[in-house]
Design an enzyme around this catalytic site. Structure first.
Site, PDB file in Angstrom:
ATOM      1  N   SER A   1       0.853  -1.185   0.000  1.00  0.00           N
ATOM      2  CA  SER A   1       0.000   0.000   0.000  1.00  0.00           C
ATOM      3  C   SER A   1       0.892   1.240   0.000  1.00  0.00           C
ATOM      4  O   SER A   1       1.689   1.417  -0.911  1.00  0.00           O
ATOM      5  CB  SER A   1      -0.955  -0.027   1.198  1.00  0.00           C
ATOM      6  OG  SER A   1      -1.869   1.049   1.133  1.00  0.00           O
ATOM      7  N   THR A   2       0.790   2.076   1.021  1.00  0.00           N
ATOM      8  CA  THR A   2       1.550   3.329   1.045  1.00  0.00           C
ATOM      9  C   THR A   2       3.050   3.062   0.923  1.00  0.00           C
ATOM     10  O   THR A   2       3.622   2.356   1.728  1.00  0.00           O
ATOM     11  CB  THR A   2       1.270   4.098   2.353  1.00  0.00           C
ATOM     12  OG1 THR A   2      -0.140   4.216   2.539  1.00  0.00           O
ATOM     13  CG2 THR A   2       1.897   5.475   2.316  1.00  0.00           C
TER      14      THR A   2
ATOM     15  N   ASP B   1      -4.628  -4.567   6.105  1.00  0.00           N
ATOM     16  CA  ASP B   1      -5.025  -5.416   4.986  1.00  0.00           C
ATOM     17  C   ASP B   1      -3.889  -6.370   4.645  1.00  0.00           C
ATOM     18  O   ASP B   1      -2.757  -5.951   4.444  1.00  0.00           O
ATOM     19  CB  ASP B   1      -5.385  -4.556   3.767  1.00  0.00           C
ATOM     20  CG  ASP B   1      -5.958  -5.376   2.620  1.00  0.00           C
ATOM     21  OD1 ASP B   1      -6.569  -6.435   2.903  1.00  0.00           O
ATOM     22  OD2 ASP B   1      -5.802  -4.968   1.452  1.00  0.00           O
TER      23      ASP B   1
END
Length: 366
Positions: A186-187, A308
């Site tokens: 993600s990030t 997640d």
């Protein structure tokens, strides 16, 4: 981030209505403080000489200096987490990929028409994006690493992978000579994936990836990686086979699942609800990989905010897969790997530069 220390934000946008809307949205969050606004990079630079914020929101198209040029100058002189607020999706996400390569931590998408109204509808996600950006660790690496755009999606109840497919039924295919690699990020993930994939040889194991990105971004992202890497990289399409030397990236806004027919693997691209507040969801990919490949898989969880993939990686490990987490030192945000480690789903913790050689070693041991 503590409740005592608020995230201090500078808003840079040539639109007065967008500046006002963002100021209101962010100012209403008790964990955020708007310390100023600027109509262009020159005004922003003057404000930065007076006060350094924790996060900057930055438009791409502005008078006197465009946002990408300002971003590059900022990252070279004084790296600060930057969230781009852009309406350039239709013109080609290549422009927005340039902002990520220049060092932006995240992207907020705004439409060209009624942008202020649209931003107001997405208040919660905008605040979460800014608070997530404040945690980015830009000082840890030579270049400010870009990250996945968060997109603008209405927050939804936090569903698990049960919303897409049933829990893992143990009894996947027996161990084989080939492995499938499932990766979640993600990030900070766009740069982490670039570094990881560029280090792989042309005959690397088949790889399936979920990188949190909105629609319109993943095809350009995959195309860019395909031009940089020895492996072939493409945005996944429903039914694509998973082959050696090939990488499939989940399309933004749709879930990616690994499926098996006999000894061969392919992917399914499906609509569905947000899982762990994301679509595509790493948990969905990891659970499907645990079901389809069992001990013939390697799971890798990389830099990212939230949890997640933590549950899904544990399911992969319980199904016999080998599991890897990126270490804190090389992560932009040590959220997803930290959660996966805490849940007991990780066999090995590695720096980003060591993950590709480790994957090749796992294949050689077959």
């Amino acid at each position: 981030m503590t409740s005592q220390k608020r995230v201090r934000v500078l808003i840079v946008d040539d639109s007065a209505s967008v500046r006002q809307t963002l100021s209101t949205i962010l100012g209403n969050d008790p964990e955020i403080e708007v310390i100023g606004v600027a109509a262009d990079p020159f005004v922003a630079a003057k404000r930065l000489r007076e006060d350094i914020p924790d996060v900057i929101t930055l438009d791409v198209e502005m008078p006197r200096m465009d946002g990408i040029t300002f971003l590059k100058k900022l990252m070279a002189q004084h790296p600060i987490p930057v969230v781009m607020c852009s309406s350039l999706v239709e013109e080609g996400s290549e422009t927005l990929m340039q902002t990520l390569e220049a060092g932006a931590v995240d992207v907020i998408l705004k439409p060209k028409i009624a942008a202020a109204d649209h931003l107001a509808e997405q208040a919660m996600l905008i605040c979460d994006t800014v608070k997530s950006a404040a945690r980015a660790r830009l000082g840890r690496r030579r270049n400010a690493p870009p990250a996945a755009p968060a997109g603008l999606k209405t927050p939804a109840p936090k569903l698990t992978a049960d919303a897409m497919l049933p829990p893992v039924a143990h009894g996947a295919m027996a161990k084989t000579t080939e492995i499938i690699v499932a990766v979640g990020a993600s990030t900070g993930g766009t740069e982490a994936l670039r570094e990881f994939l560029m280090a792989l040889p042309a005959n690397a194991p088949g790889i399936v990836i979920v990188q949190h990105m909105p629609e319109h971004f993943t095809a350009a992202f995959a195309k860019r990686l395909d031009g940089l890497c020895q492996v072939s990289v493409k945005e996944a399409e429903d039914g694509d086979p998973v082959l050696r030397g090939h990488v499939l990236i989940a399309p933004g806004g749709r879930h990616l699942l690994l499926e098996r027919q006999g000894a061969r693997y392919h992917v399914a691209v499906k609509d569905g609800p947000l899982v762990s507040r994301h679509r595509p969801s790493v948990d969905v990919l990891f659970r499907s990989t645990a079901r389809a490949a069992g001990p013939n898989a390697v799971g890798v969880i990389m830099t990212g905010m939230g949890d997640d993939g933590a549950r899904g990686l544990l399911e992969m490990k319980e199904a016999g897969a080998h599991t890897v987490a990126q270490d804190e030192e090389s992560c932009v945000v040590f959220g997803m790997p930290k959660e996966a480690i805490a849940r007991g789903g990780v066999d090995t913790i590695l720096s980003l530069e060591d993950i590709a050689p480790h994957i090749i070693l796992q294949q050689a041991r077959r």
